[in-house]
Write a protein that holds these residues in place. Sequence first.
Motif: not given
Length: 223
Positions: A74-97
């Motif tokens: 129910q809760v996720a923390v995306v802590a890879v902020g320094s890798l901008i492209e990766a953080s956006v993709l991971i966030t989008a994946n979590l939204v899709d899930l």
Amino acid sequence: MVEMVRGDAPVLVIGLGRFGAACAGELDRLDREVLAIDGDLGLVQKWSERVTHTVQADARNIDALRQIGAQDFQVAVVAVGSLIEASVLITANLVDLKVPQIWAKAVSQSHGKILARVGANHVIYPEREAGERVAHLVSGRMLDFIRFDDDFVLAKMYPPKFIRGVRLNESGVRSKYNVTVVGVKSPGKPFRYAEANTVVTNHDLIIVSGTNVDIERFAGLDR
């Protein structure tokens, strides 16, 4: 609209750099169930003894997230902020899930806007927030400083002379300076809520609330 989740809901932490590891470790100490993942096996092994569940996985791959059960959190923390492209993709994946609450670390305002547009419910700026806090503390007027949304501030400081030795409702602190004393700490005692008849002494610390401008003005008064 942010979906409400249980206060004890398990948390998925993605990224075990300093920020992610600190977050996962503190959640674990708070007895929250945590699954921390990172693509770096060395980091996963390093934190395996300090966080209950750690897994090596590439969160940029939505199938890898499915395999570890990310969709059940129910809760996720995306802590890879320094890798901008990766953080956006991971966030989008979590939204899709369909993870209900997603907290994502950003390194810039533009990065944060992208994360919000992709679907992050909460965007965190740890470096900027830490920098602002330190700037207020090094001025020497405040002992601690926290800024919330809408420019609302909580600050810990020594009381100015004019409120010492009188009841708070007689000091004029709210009417003159638009700040509220919400807590008082006497030496050797825990913080207590401030009330109208509370009397602050020379040795006390106070917690005050108000806007940033009003708190700065109040903190600059004679002590």
